[in-house]
Design a protein around this motif. Structure first.
Motif, PDB file in Angstrom:
ATOM      1  N   SER A  56     -18.047  61.058  33.363  1.00 23.91           N
ATOM      2  CA  SER A  56     -16.881  61.354  32.357  1.00 23.91           C
ATOM      3  C   SER A  56     -15.682  62.034  33.428  1.00 23.91           C
ATOM      4  CB  SER A  56     -17.224  62.411  31.713  1.00 23.91           C
ATOM      5  OG  SER A  56     -18.084  61.715  30.689  1.00 23.91           O
ATOM      6  N   LEU A  72     -12.228  60.002  34.308  1.00 26.01           N
ATOM      7  CA  LEU A  72     -11.087  60.694  33.776  1.00 26.01           C
ATOM      8  C   LEU A  72      -9.932  60.365  35.100  1.00 26.01           C
ATOM      9  CD1 LEU A  72     -11.931  64.000  32.373  1.00 26.01           C
ATOM     10  CD2 LEU A  72     -10.171  62.353  31.317  1.00 26.01           C
ATOM     11  N   VAL A  93      -8.781  56.617  34.961  1.00 26.94           N
ATOM     12  CA  VAL A  93      -7.795  56.350  33.710  1.00 26.94           C
ATOM     13  C   VAL A  93      -6.591  56.988  34.245  1.00 26.94           C
ATOM     14  CG1 VAL A  93      -7.201  56.775  31.583  1.00 26.94           C
ATOM     15  CG2 VAL A  93      -9.413  56.023  32.110  1.00 26.94           C
ATOM     16  N   ALA A  94      -6.366  58.270  34.846  1.00 25.10           N
ATOM     17  CA  ALA A  94      -5.093  58.779  35.295  1.00 25.10           C
ATOM     18  C   ALA A  94      -4.354  57.997  36.155  1.00 25.10           C
ATOM     19  CB  ALA A  94      -5.359  60.436  35.950  1.00 25.10           C
ATOM     20  N   ARG A 135      -2.744  54.887  34.842  1.00 25.59           N
ATOM     21  CA  ARG A 135      -1.641  55.100  34.153  1.00 25.59           C
ATOM     22  C   ARG A 135      -0.430  55.216  34.819  1.00 25.59           C
ATOM     23  NH1 ARG A 135      -2.449  55.913  28.876  1.00 25.59           N
ATOM     24  NH2 ARG A 135      -4.308  56.921  28.169  1.00 25.59           N
ATOM     25  N   THR A 153      -9.137  47.831  33.631  1.00 30.13           N
ATOM     26  CA  THR A 153      -8.709  49.095  33.239  1.00 30.13           C
ATOM     27  C   THR A 153      -7.206  49.259  32.645  1.00 30.13           C
ATOM     28  OG1 THR A 153     -10.255  50.255  34.833  1.00 30.13           O
ATOM     29  CG2 THR A 153      -8.541  51.776  33.851  1.00 30.13           C
ATOM     30  N   LEU A 166      -5.524  49.720  29.178  1.00 30.36           N
ATOM     31  CA  LEU A 166      -4.314  50.576  28.713  1.00 30.36           C
ATOM     32  C   LEU A 166      -3.137  49.706  28.199  1.00 30.36           C
ATOM     33  CD1 LEU A 166      -4.520  52.735  32.190  1.00 30.36           C
ATOM     34  CD2 LEU A 166      -4.769  53.691  29.720  1.00 30.36           C
ATOM     35  N   ASP A 211      -6.950  56.259  23.565  1.00 28.74           N
ATOM     36  CA  ASP A 211      -6.511  57.604  24.054  1.00 28.74           C
ATOM     37  C   ASP A 211      -7.206  58.001  25.249  1.00 28.74           C
ATOM     38  OD1 ASP A 211      -8.942  58.531  23.090  1.00 28.74           O
ATOM     39  OD2 ASP A 211      -8.146  59.384  21.306  1.00 28.74           O
ATOM     40  N   GLU A 212      -7.178  58.967  25.820  1.00 31.42           N
ATOM     41  CA  GLU A 212      -7.920  59.361  27.038  1.00 31.42           C
ATOM     42  C   GLU A 212      -9.541  59.473  26.925  1.00 31.42           C
ATOM     43  OE1 GLU A 212      -6.022  60.400  30.912  1.00 31.42           O
ATOM     44  OE2 GLU A 212      -5.455  59.511  29.077  1.00 31.42           O
ATOM     45  N   ALA A 213      -9.887  60.021  26.027  1.00 32.79           N
ATOM     46  CA  ALA A 213     -11.336  59.772  25.647  1.00 32.79           C
ATOM     47  C   ALA A 213     -11.778  58.577  25.437  1.00 32.79           C
ATOM     48  CB  ALA A 213     -11.649  60.940  24.559  1.00 32.79           C
ATOM     49  N   MET A 249     -10.479  55.657  26.429  1.00 32.99           N
ATOM     50  CA  MET A 249     -10.355  55.004  27.603  1.00 32.99           C
ATOM     51  C   MET A 249     -11.619  55.183  28.579  1.00 32.99           C
ATOM     52  SD  MET A 249      -7.968  52.731  28.225  1.00 32.99           S
ATOM     53  CE  MET A 249      -8.439  52.646  29.913  1.00 32.99           C
ATOM     54  N   VAL A 250     -12.087  56.550  28.675  1.00 31.01           N
ATOM     55  CA  VAL A 250     -13.015  57.011  29.686  1.00 31.01           C
ATOM     56  C   VAL A 250     -14.207  56.160  29.238  1.00 31.01           C
ATOM     57  CG1 VAL A 250     -14.375  58.866  30.044  1.00 31.01           C
ATOM     58  CG2 VAL A 250     -12.137  58.965  30.253  1.00 31.01           C
TER      59      VAL A 250
END
Length: 417
Positions: A208, A212, A215-216, A219, A227, A231, A238-240, A242-243
């Motif tokens: 996890s 994170l 994904v960051a 973005r 990935t 997006l 959302d973030e969760a 996507m993870v």
């Protein structure tokens, strides 16, 4: 507990047969080293004793039912209304330290949901995989394989898992996801812990945290990768979410892809029906891959469902919310459907069926076939060097995974890049 009557499916605390694969309450312990050493014997014994549905234990004290009959598997997998994949009701009573909880618990992914949520996640993941250029992937595999082969071809010996299958699949998943190697390494370590059930929760947390970061990164720096496609998808994950989508790619793309490559190489190197035939061109690598997907699929027991209500199947009452797993390995070898010559036959359940079928099937075939062909073309005279002449399998209720695949060969000159 799923049961016909107390004499046939023993109640907790009883032991119908204290045999080599039985847990203390008479269930087959899928987590045991004994099961990992010879699962096909276990499947035959299950089918002989219980028919199409066998009582099993996924971890100490965690009961489930394993489907070992092909037609019964189709019935379960094609009935998502009565057999949904959502585990939330089941996991309420599962202790946090349970070693299989991290791999089975609910996640915001298609494989753990039904209805509108399933459809939303499935569309996003299918579209992102569909954006991969399969023709360009051939060259990507070759580019990754040659340096790895060059790292051991002059020594005359190698472990084809640690030195080839793992680093190859690791690098390819990183490339497909646009993930820096350092982040991917943490995911691979966590995924291995998750699948084996050893320090599973720590592995879960490691995955996890690494996802994170990825994904960051995507973005702010999107690219031509899965990935970034996720997006950009209209599902607006959302973030969760996507993870968990990206982590799912790592689970299949590293752990199970490397096992497919390794299990197929084992078959080619040790089975006279395939070794000379594949190298001589009368059988293809694809034929060998499908033989493995029938007999020793890398994900041997999975496709987990959780009945909404108690349901009667093949004269067995399956309790509400208790896991029902399909043994792809056992069902593929069900005597009721097994044919002697299966060359070109792809009717196995290794990819699943229905709405939850693996969306990366074509991708996986391309990677495995090219990885194996590159190695066999470079080192066609490899010989297995298994300790004691017998392969060692990693224990675990879900996978079929070699611990190592040592080989020897005449030292060869390095390949040109």
């Amino acid at each position: 507990m799923a049961q016909r009557n107390p004499a046939q499916f023993p109640p907790p605390g009883a032991s119908a047969r204290r045999g080599w694969i039985d847990s203390d309450d008479g269930r087959v312990a899928l987590h045991s080293p004994e099961f990992a050493a010879d699962p096909h014997r276990a499947y035959r014994e299950m089918r002989s004793k219980w028919g199409s549905l066998a009582p099993v234990e996924l971890a100490p004290g965690i009961p489930a039912t394993l489907v070992v009959g092909y037609s019964t598997a189709l019935r379960v997998l094609n009935d998502p209304d009565r057999f949904p994949a959502d585990p939330r009701a089941w996991q309420k009573d599962i202790p946090a330290e349970c070693p299989v909880l991290p791999i089975m618990e609910w996640r915001p992914t298609a494989s753990r949901n039904t209805g509108a949520d399933f459809q939303r996640y499935r569309e996003a993941i299918t579209a992102s995989i569909g954006a991969v250029d399969l023709h360009a992937l051939h060259a990507t595999v070759e580019k990754a394989a040659i340096p790895l082969i060059n790292s051991f071809c002059e020594t005359g010996a190698a472990d084809l898992i640690g030195q080839y299958a793992f680093p190859l699949t690791f690098g390819l998943v990183n490339a497909l996801l646009g993930c820096p190697a350092e982040i991917g390494q943490r995911v691979a370590t966590g995924m291995a812990a998750l699948v084996e059930g050893i320090d599973a929760e720590q592995g879960n947390q490691m995955i996890s945290a690494a996802m994170l970061e990825l994904v960051a990164l995507k973005r702010t720096e999107p690219g031509n990768d899965i990935t970034s496609e996720l997006l950009r998808h209209p599902a607006a994950l959302d973030e969760a979410e996507m993870v968990h989508q990206v982590a799912g790619h790592y689970g299949a793309g590293i752990e199970f892809q490397q096992n497919l490559i390794a299990n197929t190489l084992l078959l080619i190197l040790t089975d006279d029906r395939f070794g000379g035939s594949v190298l001589g061109g009368s059988l293809s690598t694809l034929d060998a891959l499908d033989e493995v997907l029938f007999n020793d699929p890398p994900l041997a027991n999975f496709l987990i469902t959780y009945p909404r209500h108690p349901v009667l199947v093949d004269d067995v009452w399956l309790p509400a919310h208790q896991p029902v797993l399909v043994s792809m390995a056992a069902c593929n070898n069900d005597p009721a459907i097994r044919a002697e010559n299966r060359t070109g036959n792809r009717s196995h359940l290794a990819w699943g069926i229905g709405g939850h079928a693996c969306p990366a099937r074509s991708l996986s075939y391309v990677i495995a076939q090219n990885a194996i062909d590159q190695l066999l073309d470079a080192l066609p005279e490899m010989e297995p060097a298994l300790p004691g002449g017998v392969p060692a399998w990693r224990p675990g209720p879900f996978h079929r995974a070699l611990a190592e695949l040592p080989v020897t060969f005449s030292p060869m000159a390095r390949l040109n890049l």
